[in-house]
Design a protein around this motif. Structure first.
Motif, mmCIF file in Angstrom:
data_model
loop_
_atom_site.group_PDB
_atom_site.id
_atom_site.type_symbol
_atom_site.label_atom_id
_atom_site.label_comp_id
_atom_site.label_asym_id
_atom_site.label_seq_id
_atom_site.Cartn_x
_atom_site.Cartn_y
_atom_site.Cartn_z
ATOM 1 N N ARG A 1 0.877 -1.161 0.000
ATOM 2 C CA ARG A 1 0.000 0.000 0.000
ATOM 3 C C ARG A 1 0.920 1.218 0.000
ATOM 4 N N ARG B 1 1.399 5.573 -0.555
ATOM 5 C CA ARG B 1 0.770 6.890 -0.565
ATOM 6 C C ARG B 1 1.380 7.736 -1.665
ATOM 7 N N THR C 1 -2.211 9.180 -7.842
ATOM 8 C CA THR C 1 -3.487 8.469 -7.746
ATOM 9 C C THR C 1 -4.666 9.344 -8.165
ATOM 10 N N ALA D 1 -6.811 7.958 -10.858
ATOM 11 C CA ALA D 1 -6.386 6.574 -11.104
ATOM 12 C C ALA D 1 -7.580 5.641 -11.145
ATOM 13 N N HIS E 1 -8.694 1.233 -11.440
ATOM 14 C CA HIS E 1 -8.251 -0.149 -11.280
ATOM 15 C C HIS E 1 -7.608 -0.620 -12.591
ATOM 16 N N VAL F 1 -2.310 -0.954 -10.450
ATOM 17 C CA VAL F 1 -3.173 -0.501 -9.361
ATOM 18 C C VAL F 1 -4.295 -1.515 -9.152
ATOM 19 N N GLU G 1 -6.210 -1.499 -5.908
ATOM 20 C CA GLU G 1 -7.185 -0.696 -5.178
ATOM 21 C C GLU G 1 -6.624 0.715 -5.032
ATOM 22 N N HIS G 2 -7.501 1.696 -4.843
ATOM 23 C CA HIS G 2 -7.038 3.067 -4.637
ATOM 24 C C HIS G 2 -8.095 3.862 -3.908
ATOM 25 N N GLU H 1 -4.002 6.953 -1.805
ATOM 26 C CA GLU H 1 -3.168 5.761 -1.714
ATOM 27 C C GLU H 1 -3.590 4.734 -2.756
ATOM 28 N N PHE H 2 -2.701 3.795 -3.038
ATOM 29 C CA PHE H 2 -3.046 2.694 -3.927
ATOM 30 C C PHE H 2 -2.352 1.419 -3.474
ATOM 31 N N THR H 3 -2.952 0.298 -3.862
ATOM 32 C CA THR H 3 -2.411 -1.014 -3.521
ATOM 33 C C THR H 3 -1.935 -1.701 -4.788
#
Length: 202
Positions: A25, A27, A32, A35, A37, A50, A52-53, A57-59
């Motif tokens: 994860r 920042r 983002t 952004a 998926h 990406v 999740e966002h 933040e994004f995962t």
């Protein structure tokens, strides 16, 4: 495709170690913004997807191959990272053609500060040496840079105050790992002119 012009100095906010992968994860409010998926964002020069966002933040999931070939496995909560969104069609190409596909890792060998810039010496893996030439381009942790000197097992880069202030290269210490991506054009030329050149042009 990226240009190696870092847009934002981000931060790792969570790391989940999986059996053969990791989930990060990160920042980055700027990268983002807008952004979706499936979008790509380069993290220290590594093209990640990406998952999740939200809330700046994004995962991203990082598979074993990427962890093996890059320095992302050394990241922990609080680590600072260089972030860049892909270039848009029609944008100026401020750096050089960068794929976000790391070719290997090196490490900081030495730093020589000056009044207005800093010379950084970086260890170069043997398998990448032939692609690195004086005044050529190289990507270090996602930053597009010009090679000052090139030896068999090291090269130097000159960092201006902006690069020192806005990227992780300003805080890296001797011994710290860095991701390296060499010029993709050099690799294609080598392939075309190699032992199989005749077959490749048929």
């Amino acid at each position: 495709m990226f240009t190696g012009i870092v847009e934002e100095l981000g931060e790792v906010t969570a790391v989940e170690k999986l059996a053969d992968a990791s989930r990060f994860r990160l920042r980055g409010p700027l990268v983002t913004e807008g952004a979706k998926h499936g979008d790509s964002i380069a993290v220290n020069g590594v093209c990640l997807t990406v998952v999740e966002h939200g809330d700046g933040e994004f995962t991203a999931d990082v598979m074993a191959e990427t962890l093996l070939r890059s320095s992302l496995g050394a990241l922990d909560v609080g680590s600072r990272v260089n972030l860049e969104r892909p270039m848009a069609v029609g944008d100026r190409l401020g750096g050089h053609i960068v794929q976000g596909h790391v070719d290997g890792t090196g490490s900081i060998l030495d730093r020589t500060p000056s009044e207005n810039w800093e010379i950084v010496k970086v260890a170069l893996p043997a398998q990448l040496s032939r692609y690195v030439v004086e005044k050529g381009s190289i990507t270090v942790d996602g930053v597009s840079l010009t090679v000052v000197e090139a030896a068999e097992d090291w090269f130097t880069i000159s960092l201006i105050p902006t690069t020192l202030a806005l990227t992780t290269l300003g805080i890296k210490k001797s011994g710290d790992p860095v991701n390296l991506e060499v010029d993709v054009i050099a690799k294609y030329v080598e392939r075309l002119l190699g032992p199989n050149a005749r077959e490749n042009v048929k």
